[in-house]
Design a protein around this motif. Structure first.
Motif, PDB file in Angstrom:
ATOM      1  N   VAL B 260       0.840  -1.196   0.000  1.00  0.00           N
ATOM      2  CA  VAL B 260       0.000   0.000   0.000  1.00  0.00           C
ATOM      3  C   VAL B 260       0.879   1.251   0.000  1.00  0.00           C
ATOM      4  N   ARG B 264       2.287   5.472  -2.193  1.00  0.00           N
ATOM      5  CA  ARG B 264       2.032   6.725  -1.474  1.00  0.00           C
ATOM      6  C   ARG B 264       3.321   7.514  -1.298  1.00  0.00           C
ATOM      7  N   GLN B 271      -1.900  11.747   2.323  1.00  0.00           N
ATOM      8  CA  GLN B 271      -1.901  10.380   1.806  1.00  0.00           C
ATOM      9  C   GLN B 271      -1.756   9.346   2.915  1.00  0.00           C
ATOM     10  N   PRO B 273      -2.745   6.609   5.548  1.00  0.00           N
ATOM     11  CA  PRO B 273      -3.879   5.676   5.550  1.00  0.00           C
ATOM     12  C   PRO B 273      -4.983   6.061   6.541  1.00  0.00           C
ATOM     13  N   GLY B 277      -7.444   6.345   1.227  1.00  0.00           N
ATOM     14  CA  GLY B 277      -7.387   4.953   0.820  1.00  0.00           C
ATOM     15  C   GLY B 277      -8.762   4.478   0.421  1.00  0.00           C
ATOM     16  N   GLN B 282      -6.702  -0.784   2.922  1.00  0.00           N
ATOM     17  CA  GLN B 282      -5.716   0.265   2.659  1.00  0.00           C
ATOM     18  C   GLN B 282      -5.818   1.391   3.680  1.00  0.00           C
ATOM     19  N   ARG B 283      -6.708   1.204   4.648  1.00  0.00           N
ATOM     20  CA  ARG B 283      -6.912   2.272   5.636  1.00  0.00           C
ATOM     21  C   ARG B 283      -6.425   1.829   6.999  1.00  0.00           C
TER      22      ARG B 283
END
Lengths: 314, 448
Positions: B260, B264, B271, B273, B277, B282-283
């Protein structure tokens, strides 16, 4: 006797009395004056920095404090105790050796198509040249990064044509370098233009004769077009190879060498050493090693030139 | 005669070329020539001071306004203000130092302080403190000490921060999780696992952020990260707990995949997470940041305030031992300054002037002088008050002194932390192998 002396004196006097215009009009003066901006610039911004960098490469230098002379220590360090140096050379060679031939093949292919006369060919030539102008820019690099993201356009296209994927192109050690290679291949415009020019130089009589003899398109390409293009291919190969070794922007913006140094270009590593780790002396040494590598590669290309490049007249 | 004219012509060309070169070598793309200060101070009365800092748009505007106010109050003083992004800032400063054209006042970071002092680039401010030009009576001795190297005061703190775990409070409340202050590492991991199990939301533990978190975990073991030109750790064993967090996090699934981060810009608030995202994997529900960043993260998370961010301490095996106040940002006077006394006065203005701090509004962190901080407190907005409250009531009661500043060769070691963390997250190294590598390679780099 006296008259002779007088004329000599007169000549001398005359020589001194030239107007500024006349003085400038002398060939050697005009030449020097007109080229002086370049010559001065060349010395100040090329020769002097190069000599300085050669000196720094022999020093322990961190920008902040004065350099200390250490002899060949930096060069020895690079070859004996720096695995990242070896890694970055491997990555750079892989990148150059894959992207340059691919780019040339692509450029030739497009040039072959565009050499045909049609109303739109000028338009298409301009369009296909565009990537070469903008491809090296930061904006395109950032765009590229987004395109190859997990939720980027490449993955959504793949999903739309039925390939279920959420692969992380940039996060995977085996695919990340290919995003950079594709970006490099996409910038085929300048090679394409050179190919176009030399394709047009090939006399049509050769093709006509071949057609009369019943040669098909394929053998026309292999027997006529390609051999006559070899000098152009050689030129493109040398130029693009050098550019390939010096590629920086794409890697610096898109991957920064990640993941796990699988895309660490030599120039980016050099930059890291010089300006991030403040090992500027070591960075300078890396630059000179790169110069040596490029010289050797170019030398090898020139040495093998006569084996495959056609040099005779038409 | 004419020949002379031609030579002059050539000379003019040469000079214009040199001038171009000289301009591009000055620290920032400012319109004012860097030689201006020396010229104007020589004629006395008028002082032109160049000031450089890193930061964001808000900071640029507020700093400029504060400088303008000073120029207004002190006729004869003018400023040449320059700013850069963090990543460019240190390159700019390094090249300027090589050219002996450092700005008079530079924003300094704790990480770089020692390096700049050891290379003799900063002015010892002690004489100005003794003569009363620079009043530091309101600054806590511990904070003042952070700007000192070998007995000299080389930097004055202009904002106090603390490590802060920022988390999505709205999300955690909705899902019935409570985040308490002074979480231990085990509690944090258990919470992260639960969050992942229930919602699919992952956790980001200071990925690619250099030394901050490893220092924090070492503090819990009562080990200083650096001890002069080597690690404080006596054996590779000491680094294992740190790398184990990542090894287990990937194994158990709650840690964000390193892939991920490949797409970034690390260090970018927008950007992170926590706020950016497209899917739960992705968070992250939290991020390990510093307290002054709450403002920026809150703005990035949600401008309308529907998403509320919470602030608490970083997880640690022993939170009381780990926690510290970070004199986040400093101002220093450089040796290239023609008028260090005038420059020291700026530092005094920054530290003690309430008017100045009313413009700055604690954007760099809480003012170092407690007098100024107290006077400023009622004027801060709710977000800034939340930060002040966190620092005063959560961190200050238990915190201990900050670790010593990083030694000179630490920039390369910072990369090593990130690279080993990356390899552990990709599963190429076990925690024990990474710890061994860090111990061996890191010590070799630090020894120079």
């Amino acid at each position: 006797m006296s008259s002779k002396q007088a004329t000599v004196r007169e000549k001398k006097l005359h020589a001194r009395k030239k107007t500024l215009g006349q003085w400038l009009n002398q060939e050697h003066v005009a030449g020097v004056v007109c080229t002086s901006p370049f010559i001065i610039g060349f010395f100040l911004f090329m020769v002097v920095p190069m000599i300085l960098s050669l000196y720094y490469s022999l020093c322990n230098y961190n920008i902040l404090s004065p350099p200390q002379f250490t002899g060949l220590a930096n060069y020895i360090k690079a070859f004996t105790q720096d695995p990242k140096f070896v890694k970055s050379i491997c990555v750079t060679f892989f990148f150059a050796l894959v992207s340059v031939p691919l780019r040339l093949i692509f450029a030739l292919l497009v040039a072959m198509i565009l050499v045909r006369k049609s109303k739109l060919s000028a338009f298409y030539r301009a369009v296909y040249y565009l990537p070469s102008i903008i491809g090296g820019s930061v904006a395109v690099a950032i765009l590229w990064k987004r395109m190859f993201a997990m939720d980027g356009v490449i993955n959504s296209i793949l999903r739309n044509i039925g390939i279920q994927t959420s692969i992380s192109w940039l996060g995977n050690t085996s695919t990340a370098i290919w995003t950079l290679i594709i970006l490099a291949v996409w910038q085929f415009g300048s090679s394409m233009l050179i190919f176009l020019a030399s394709l047009k130089q090939i006399p049509s009589t050769l093709y006509e004769a071949a057609e009369v003899d019943g040669a098909k398109k394929g053998s026309q390409f292999w027997r006529i077009t390609l051999p006559l293009l070899t000098p152009t291919i050689f030129f493109n190969l040398v130029m693009q190879m050098i550019n390939g070794f010096l590629a920086f922007t794409q890697c610096y913006i898109i991957t920064q060498g990640k993941p796990m140094d699988s895309t660490l270009f030599y120039t980016v590593y050099m930059y890291q050493q010089s300006f991030e780790f403040y090992n500027t002396g070591y960075g300078a040494a890396l630059a000179w090693i790169m110069l040596a590598i490029i010289s050797v590669v170019t030398g090898v290309l020139f040495a093998t030139k006569k084996l495959w490049a056609y040099e005779g007249g038409l | 005669m004419k020949k002379a004219f031609a030579w002059i012509l050539t000379l003019v060309m040469a000079i214009s070329l040199v001038a171009c070169g000289a301009n591009s070598a000055t620290p920032a793309g400012s319109t004012t020539d860097s030689t201006a200060p020396s010229a104007s101070t020589a004629t006395a009365g008028n002082t032109n001071l160049s000031v450089i800092w890193w930061g964001n748009q808000t900071r640029n505007e507020r700093t400029q306004a504060a400088l303008d106010l000073y120029a207004e109050q002190n006729p004869g003083v003018t400023f040449d203000a320059q700013f850069a992004e963090w990543s460019d800032y240190w390159n700019k400063l390094a090249t300027a130092s090589a050219a002996h054209s450092l700005p008079d006042v530079v924003q300094m970071d704790y990480k770089y302080l020692k390096q700049y002092v050891e290379n003799g680039l900063l002015v010892d401010l002690k004489p100005y403190i003794d003569s009363g030009v620079l009043d530091v009576s309101g600054i806590d001795p511990g904070i003042l000490e952070a700007g000192s190297v070998d007995g000299g005061v080389y930097a004055v703190c202009i904002g106090v921060n603390a490590p802060a775990l920022l988390y999505n409070k709205t999300f955690m409340d909705e899902n019935g999780f409570t985040v308490k202050d002074n979480m231990t590492m085990d509690e944090f991991i258990a919470l992260s696992k639960e969050v992942y199990k229930k919602t699919g939301m992952k956790t980001n533990v200071s990925y690619g952020a250099g030394e901050n978190f490893i220092d924090y975990t070492m503090r819990a073991q009562s080990i200083e990260l650096y001890d002069g030109n080597k690690f404080g750790a006596k054996s590779a064993e000491d680094f294992v707990p740190y790398f184990s967090i990542y090894e287990n996090g990937i194994k158990d699934g709650w840690l964000i995949s390193p892939e991920v981060f490949a797409e970034r810009t690390l260090g970018s608030v927008e950007q992170d997470p926590l706020v950016f995202g497209s899917g739960a994997d992705q968070r992250s529900w939290c991020t390990l940041a510093y307290s002054n960043l709450l403002t920026a993260f809150q703005a990035a998370a949600d401008a309308e305030g529907v998403v509320e961010l919470g602030i608490t301490t970083w997880p640690s095996a022993d939170p009381a031992k780990s926690d510290y106040l970070k004199p986040g940002q400093f101002f220093s006077v450089t040796v290239d300054s023609k008028d260090p006394e005038a420059a020291a006065k700026i530092l005094d203005y920054w530290t003690n002037s309430l008017e100045c701090n009313e413009i700055l509004l604690a954007e760099r962190g809480i003012p170092a002088s407690s007098k100024t901080a107290d006077a400023l407190a009622p004027k801060l907005d709710s977000l800034q008050q939340k930060i002040t409250d966190y620092i005063n009531n959560v961190v200050t009661p238990t915190c201990s002194a900050i670790s010593p500043a990083a030694p000179e060769n630490s920039a390369e070691v910072l990369k090593l932390y990130d690279s080993l963390q990356e390899q552990v997250c990709y599963g190429k190294l076990t925690a024990a192998e990474a710890a061994q590598k860090l111990f061996d390679e890191g010590n070799a780099i630090l020894a120079g």
